[in-house]
Scaffold this active site. Sequence first.
Site, short mmCIF file in Angstrom:
data_model
loop_
_atom_site.label_atom_id
_atom_site.label_comp_id
_atom_site.label_asym_id
_atom_site.label_seq_id
_atom_site.Cartn_x
_atom_site.Cartn_y
_atom_site.Cartn_z
N THR A 21 -83.47 -61.72 48.36
CA THR A 21 -84.02 -60.96 47.23
C THR A 21 -84.35 -61.87 46.05
O THR A 21 -85.27 -61.58 45.29
CB THR A 21 -83.02 -59.86 46.82
OG1 THR A 21 -82.92 -58.96 47.91
CG2 THR A 21 -83.46 -59.11 45.59
N SER A 67 -81.79 -62.30 54.56
CA SER A 67 -80.62 -63.00 55.11
C SER A 67 -80.04 -62.31 56.35
O SER A 67 -79.21 -62.89 57.05
CB SER A 67 -79.53 -63.18 54.05
OG SER A 67 -78.85 -61.99 53.79
N THR A 100 -78.28 -61.86 49.67
CA THR A 100 -76.87 -61.54 49.40
C THR A 100 -76.16 -60.86 50.57
O THR A 100 -74.94 -60.88 50.64
CB THR A 100 -76.75 -60.60 48.17
OG1 THR A 100 -77.43 -59.38 48.45
CG2 THR A 100 -77.31 -61.24 46.92
N ASP A 101 -76.95 -60.26 51.48
CA ASP A 101 -76.31 -59.45 52.53
C ASP A 101 -75.36 -60.26 53.42
O ASP A 101 -74.35 -59.74 53.88
CB ASP A 101 -77.36 -58.74 53.39
CG ASP A 101 -78.04 -57.61 52.62
OD1 ASP A 101 -77.52 -57.23 51.55
OD2 ASP A 101 -79.08 -57.10 53.09
C1 SIN Z 1 -81.08 -60.27 51.89
O1 SIN Z 1 -79.88 -60.35 52.09
O2 SIN Z 1 -81.90 -61.15 52.23
C2 SIN Z 1 -81.65 -59.07 51.23
C3 SIN Z 1 -80.76 -58.50 50.21
C4 SIN Z 1 -80.44 -59.41 49.08
O3 SIN Z 1 -80.76 -60.59 49.01
O4 SIN Z 1 -79.81 -58.87 48.13
#
Ligand code: SIN
Length: 335
Positions: A21, A67, A100-101
Site C-alpha cells: 500500500t 504483499s 503490511t499484510d
Molecule cells: C499489502 O499487504 O500489500 C496490501 C496491504 C497493505 O500494504 O497495507
Amino acid sequence: MLINQKNSELKNIVILATGGTIAGTGEEGKTTNYQAGNLDIQTLISSVSNLDKIANIYGEQIANVDSNDITVNHWLTLANKINELSKQEDIDGFVITHGTDTLEETAYFLDLTVKTSKPVVLTGAMRPSTATSADGPLNLYQSVALAASDLSIEQGCMVVFSDGIYSGRNVQKVNTFKTNAFSSIEFGCLGYMRDNIPYFFNKSIKPHTIDSQFDISKLNQLPKVSIAYFNIDADPSILKYFSQSSEGIVIAGAGSGTFSTKWLQAIESLELKGIPVVRSSRIGSGIILEDDAMDKYNNCIPSYTLSPPKARILLSLALTKTKDYGEIKNIFAEY
Ligand code: SIN
C-alpha cells in the site's frame, strides 16, 4: 552497487522496494479501491520531503506486488542482496518497503537470515500514496532515519510504523484498518521515533542476524511447512493431507496450542512419518510451553511465543539444519 556519495556527512542507506500500500495509488484523497504496488521506488523516494537531509539514498526495486503475493523467492532475493551489499563499506543500512499484510513474516525471516549488524528496517503504509491520510511518507522517513542511526546497529531486523520501533521477532499486525496497525503486544515496542530521532527502551534478546545459525546462501527453496487452523469439529484429515506435501506442520491451536483428541490421534501417525508438528495458538498473545498431555508424541513441539506464521518460518529454517525432533525442540526453545 556503489552509492554516489552526495553528502559525506550523511550515512548511505539502500531502500529495497517490494510494493504494498505504501506504493499504492487510487482515487485522489480516498483510501478505498486502490491498487497496491503501483509506484516505483524513485517516485516513492521523491514523495518524501527532506529524505535527502537525513541520508544519501540508493533505491532498488525488488518487486512491486501486494504483499500477499510475496514468495520465498522474494525472501531469498532480499536476504542474499542484503548479505552481499552489507559487505560494502560505503553502505550503512537498509530499508525495505513492504505491504503490511505479511510484513511481520518477511521481517522475521530476515531477522533470522541476514548476516550483518548493520541496521535493517522494514516499513509500509495502511493508506495508499494518493490518500489524504497517506502514512507512507512519515513511515519511510522514520525508517531511513532509524537505519541511519548508530543506535540501530546490532538491533536485528526492525519494523518502524506509526512512530513505533518493533523487533522483527515480536512484531505483529494488530489492526486491519487504523494507521497504528503494528504492535509487539506483551513484549512492547523497542522504542519510539520522534521525527528522525530514535529513542530505544528495549532490546530483543533472542538470537538474530549475525548470531542466528541459519544460512540461506546456498538455498533456492525452503522446506515446505503448512499451517492447520484448529476450531471446534475441525476435520483432522487436514493433517494427513498436509503431511503428503509438507515436511512440517504448524497448528494454529485453540488456547495454549490445544486441539481435539482426534487431532492428537492424527499426530501420532505423523510421528512415524518424520513430520514435526509445532503447537502454536490462534490467540495472538501468551506462551505455549511443553505439556505432557498435548506433547504426547515426540514430534510435538511447543512454539513458545511465536505466532503460527512465525512458527512456520522457524520450523522451515530449522528443517534446513535437522530432522531430529529433539534438536528442533531446542531451536524453538532458543529462538
Ligand atoms: C499489502 O499487504 O500489500 C496490501 C496491504 C497493505 O500494504 O497495507
